[in-house]
Design a protein around this motif. Structure first.
Motif, PDB file in Angstrom:
ATOM      1  N   THR A  73    -117.942  -0.671  94.483  1.00 25.73           N
ATOM      2  CA  THR A  73    -116.364  -0.663  93.654  1.00 25.73           C
ATOM      3  C   THR A  73    -115.152   0.499  94.181  1.00 25.73           C
ATOM      4  O   THR A  73    -116.019   1.784  93.875  1.00 25.73           O
ATOM      5  N   LEU A  74    -114.332  -0.103  93.731  1.00 31.84           N
ATOM      6  CA  LEU A  74    -113.200   0.682  93.604  1.00 31.84           C
ATOM      7  C   LEU A  74    -112.204   0.964  92.531  1.00 31.84           C
ATOM      8  O   LEU A  74    -112.080   0.613  91.619  1.00 31.84           O
ATOM      9  N   LEU A  75    -113.119   2.752  91.907  1.00 33.36           N
ATOM     10  CA  LEU A  75    -112.347   3.262  90.806  1.00 33.36           C
ATOM     11  C   LEU A  75    -110.955   4.090  90.612  1.00 33.36           C
ATOM     12  O   LEU A  75    -111.340   5.248  91.874  1.00 33.36           O
ATOM     13  N   MET A  76    -110.463   4.255  89.518  1.00 29.03           N
ATOM     14  CA  MET A  76    -109.589   5.665  89.645  1.00 29.03           C
ATOM     15  C   MET A  76    -110.259   6.872  88.845  1.00 29.03           C
ATOM     16  O   MET A  76    -110.397   6.208  87.963  1.00 29.03           O
ATOM     17  N   VAL A  77    -110.392   7.892  88.922  1.00 29.10           N
ATOM     18  CA  VAL A  77    -110.516   8.646  88.189  1.00 29.10           C
ATOM     19  C   VAL A  77    -109.882   9.536  87.921  1.00 29.10           C
ATOM     20  O   VAL A  77    -109.169  10.298  88.823  1.00 29.10           O
ATOM     21  N   GLY A  78    -109.017   9.814  86.754  1.00 29.28           N
ATOM     22  CA  GLY A  78    -107.801  10.786  87.256  1.00 29.28           C
ATOM     23  C   GLY A  78    -106.883   9.588  87.872  1.00 29.28           C
ATOM     24  O   GLY A  78    -106.253   8.787  87.746  1.00 29.28           O
ATOM     25  N   ASP A  79    -106.202  10.864  88.682  1.00 32.63           N
ATOM     26  CA  ASP A  79    -105.432  10.673  89.846  1.00 32.63           C
ATOM     27  C   ASP A  79    -106.124  10.268  91.481  1.00 32.63           C
ATOM     28  O   ASP A  79    -105.391   9.867  92.193  1.00 32.63           O
ATOM     29  N   THR A  80    -107.254  10.270  91.148  1.00 29.15           N
ATOM     30  CA  THR A  80    -107.939   9.993  92.624  1.00 29.15           C
ATOM     31  C   THR A  80    -108.584   8.541  92.594  1.00 29.15           C
ATOM     32  O   THR A  80    -108.938   8.394  91.676  1.00 29.15           O
ATOM     33  N   PHE A  81    -109.050   7.993  93.827  1.00 33.24           N
ATOM     34  CA  PHE A  81    -109.615   6.402  93.983  1.00 33.24           C
ATOM     35  C   PHE A  81    -111.237   7.197  94.674  1.00 33.24           C
ATOM     36  O   PHE A  81    -110.679   8.432  95.737  1.00 33.24           O
ATOM     37  N   ILE A  82    -111.297   6.452  94.253  1.00 28.52           N
ATOM     38  CA  ILE A  82    -112.596   6.902  95.044  1.00 28.52           C
ATOM     39  C   ILE A  82    -114.025   5.744  94.437  1.00 28.52           C
ATOM     40  O   ILE A  82    -113.365   4.552  94.090  1.00 28.52           O
ATOM     41  N   THR A  83    -114.434   5.153  95.617  1.00 27.44           N
ATOM     42  CA  THR A  83    -115.850   4.000  96.193  1.00 27.44           C
ATOM     43  C   THR A  83    -116.633   4.411  95.763  1.00 27.44           C
ATOM     44  O   THR A  83    -117.910   5.523  96.265  1.00 27.44           O
ATOM     45  N   VAL A  84    -117.689   3.868  94.977  1.00 30.06           N
ATOM     46  CA  VAL A  84    -118.503   3.963  94.431  1.00 30.06           C
ATOM     47  C   VAL A  84    -119.851   2.509  95.180  1.00 30.06           C
ATOM     48  O   VAL A  84    -119.455   1.450  95.293  1.00 30.06           O
ATOM     49  N   MET A  85    -121.198   2.554  96.054  1.00 32.74           N
ATOM     50  CA  MET A  85    -121.562   1.802  96.671  1.00 32.74           C
ATOM     51  C   MET A  85    -122.285   1.038  95.766  1.00 32.74           C
ATOM     52  O   MET A  85    -122.864   1.273  94.582  1.00 32.74           O
ATOM     53  N   PRO A  86    -122.832  -0.273  95.984  1.00 32.00           N
ATOM     54  CA  PRO A  86    -123.013  -1.127  94.895  1.00 32.00           C
ATOM     55  C   PRO A  86    -124.658  -0.473  94.258  1.00 32.00           C
ATOM     56  O   PRO A  86    -125.186  -0.463  93.497  1.00 32.00           O
ATOM     57  N   GLU A  87    -125.498   0.066  95.840  1.00 35.05           N
ATOM     58  CA  GLU A  87    -126.601   0.747  95.122  1.00 35.05           C
ATOM     59  C   GLU A  87    -126.785   1.967  93.296  1.00 35.05           C
ATOM     60  O   GLU A  87    -128.204   2.201  93.366  1.00 35.05           O
ATOM     61  N   ILE A  88    -125.411   2.620  93.790  1.00 33.27           N
ATOM     62  CA  ILE A  88    -125.642   3.647  92.912  1.00 33.27           C
ATOM     63  C   ILE A  88    -124.849   3.548  91.535  1.00 33.27           C
ATOM     64  O   ILE A  88    -125.210   3.673  90.806  1.00 33.27           O
ATOM     65  N   GLU A  89    -124.466   2.045  91.498  1.00 39.15           N
ATOM     66  CA  GLU A  89    -123.558   1.188  90.451  1.00 39.15           C
ATOM     67  C   GLU A  89    -124.359   1.095  88.707  1.00 39.15           C
ATOM     68  O   GLU A  89    -124.006   1.392  87.667  1.00 39.15           O
ATOM     69  N   GLU A  90    -125.503   1.132  89.164  1.00 41.47           N
ATOM     70  CA  GLU A  90    -126.459   0.651  88.188  1.00 41.47           C
ATOM     71  C   GLU A  90    -126.657   1.979  87.325  1.00 41.47           C
ATOM     72  O   GLU A  90    -127.380   1.850  86.309  1.00 41.47           O
ATOM     73  N   SER A  91    -126.458   3.311  88.324  1.00 43.83           N
ATOM     74  CA  SER A  91    -127.088   4.632  88.069  1.00 43.83           C
ATOM     75  C   SER A  91    -125.514   4.919  86.849  1.00 43.83           C
ATOM     76  O   SER A  91    -126.023   6.269  86.086  1.00 43.83           O
ATOM     77  N   VAL A  92    -124.564   4.602  87.141  1.00 43.78           N
ATOM     78  CA  VAL A  92    -123.835   5.132  86.477  1.00 43.78           C
ATOM     79  C   VAL A  92    -123.694   3.997  85.265  1.00 43.78           C
ATOM     80  O   VAL A  92    -123.207   2.984  84.584  1.00 43.78           O
ATOM     81  N   ARG A  93    -123.127   4.747  83.872  1.00 48.12           N
ATOM     82  CA  ARG A  93    -123.699   3.831  82.509  1.00 48.12           C
ATOM     83  C   ARG A  93    -122.030   4.627  81.685  1.00 48.12           C
ATOM     84  O   ARG A  93    -121.971   5.670  82.171  1.00 48.12           O
ATOM     85  N   VAL A  94    -121.430   3.744  81.614  1.00 46.67           N
ATOM     86  CA  VAL A  94    -120.442   4.123  80.863  1.00 46.67           C
ATOM     87  C   VAL A  94    -120.277   2.992  79.446  1.00 46.67           C
ATOM     88  O   VAL A  94    -120.749   2.179  78.709  1.00 46.67           O
ATOM     89  N   THR A  95    -119.004   3.686  78.733  1.00 46.57           N
ATOM     90  CA  THR A  95    -119.011   3.130  76.779  1.00 46.57           C
ATOM     91  C   THR A  95    -117.476   2.466  77.481  1.00 46.57           C
ATOM     92  O   THR A  95    -116.318   2.965  78.431  1.00 46.57           O
ATOM     93  N   VAL A  96    -117.296   1.304  76.758  1.00 46.15           N
ATOM     94  CA  VAL A  96    -115.593   0.801  76.913  1.00 46.15           C
ATOM     95  C   VAL A  96    -114.899   0.890  75.659  1.00 46.15           C
ATOM     96  O   VAL A  96    -115.191   0.625  74.386  1.00 46.15           O
ATOM     97  N   SER A  97    -113.291   1.743  75.939  1.00 46.26           N
ATOM     98  CA  SER A  97    -112.978   1.515  74.969  1.00 46.26           C
ATOM     99  C   SER A  97    -112.152   0.575  74.351  1.00 46.26           C
ATOM    100  O   SER A  97    -112.138  -0.378  74.796  1.00 46.26           O
ATOM    101  N   GLU A  98    -111.626   0.752  73.291  1.00 45.88           N
ATOM    102  CA  GLU A  98    -111.126  -0.597  72.349  1.00 45.88           C
ATOM    103  C   GLU A  98    -109.959  -1.399  73.223  1.00 45.88           C
ATOM    104  O   GLU A  98    -109.311  -2.058  73.431  1.00 45.88           O
ATOM    105  N   GLU A  99    -108.723  -0.382  73.605  1.00 46.67           N
ATOM    106  CA  GLU A  99    -107.557  -0.797  74.594  1.00 46.67           C
ATOM    107  C   GLU A  99    -108.069  -1.007  75.467  1.00 46.67           C
ATOM    108  O   GLU A  99    -107.509  -1.897  76.084  1.00 46.67           O
ATOM    109  N   GLY A 100    -109.375  -0.606  75.933  1.00 46.24           N
ATOM    110  CA  GLY A 100    -108.977  -0.794  77.545  1.00 46.24           C
ATOM    111  C   GLY A 100    -110.634  -2.187  77.984  1.00 46.24           C
ATOM    112  O   GLY A 100    -111.109  -2.543  78.959  1.00 46.24           O
TER     113      GLY A 100
END
Length: 228
Positions: free
Chosen positions: A196-223
């Motif tokens: 998955t290609l993410l934009m973090v600030g002004d930087t693009f990074i790719t997170v491998m599928p096997e790592i995605e489950e380890s990254v937990r997020v909350t989603v803003s009302e706007e997004g």
């Protein structure tokens, strides 16, 4: 739950049932094959495919060609909202009226779509605010608490904030080098089999599928429900 209730009014009973069955069939955020969904709803794969396309346009789910569909947060809210009413009626029909569980389930499928907010609240109070059905299934709470989601559950275009990163120190250190850590604001820009290609600030990074489950997020009302 005001946002769920407002959206609830614009959905048909058929649409709600698709969302509920997707929620029941999902495992760890993996897409549900259309074939399994059609079998659960006893409709043709073509009909299931068409409905999923419509629900995708409403921001309820993400349709992934050749893999199936998975709920987005908006669709999951509605699914939990309907499931709560279904399970409250199951408690009433089984515990208070003595119906067999299978019969109670069938009747609850009809009642869940016509239950008003006031009736739901009164039914919940009458039953003593139960937490589980007679079969031991949890009853979704009346007010949803802020919860985290795995990165893999978000659609392309969604903006979110990293809540925490699990999977061990090695994964955290690896992602920290790309400034992906708790509190970071991200946007899902693209997804493929390789990651998955993410934009973090002004930087693009790719997170491998096997790592995605380890990254937990909350989603803003706007997004929350931005689709690609």
């Amino acid at each position: 739950m005001a946002c769920q209730k407002k959206q609830q009014e614009s959905l048909s009973a058929s649409s709600e049932m698709y969302l509920v069955h997707l929620a029941r069939l999902e495992e760890k955020g993996n897409p549900v094959p259309i074939r399994l969904l059609s079998e659960a709803l006893e409709v043709s794969p073509v009909s299931a495919n068409e409905m999923c396309r419509r629900l995708e346009q409403l921001g309820m789910l993400e349709y992934i060609p050749y893999r199936g569909a998975r709920l987005l947060e908006k669709g999951r809210d509605i699914a939990d909202y309907v499931e709560r009413r279904h399970r409250l009626w199951e408690v009433f029909l089984v515990d208070r009226l003595g119906l067999e569980p299978a019969r109670a389930d069938a009747i609850a499928c009809d009642l869940e779509h016509v239950t008003t907010d006031e009736l739901e609240d009164r039914l919940d109070a009458f039953l003593g605010r139960p937490a589980h059905t007679p079969a031991g299934l949890p009853i979704p709470p009346a007010e949803r608490q802020l919860r985290t989601l795995p990165l893999s559950a978000l659609a392309v275009g969604t903006r979110a904030v990293v809540a925490n990163i699990g999977g061990g120190a090695g994964i955290r250190e690896y992602l920290a080098q790309a400034e992906l850590s708790a509190g970071a604001e991200i946007e899902i820009r693209a997804r493929c089999n390789h990651g998955t290609l993410l934009m973090v600030g002004d930087t693009f990074i790719t997170v491998m599928p096997e790592i995605e489950e380890s990254v937990r997020v909350t989603v803003s009302e706007e997004g929350r429900y931005v689709a690609a």
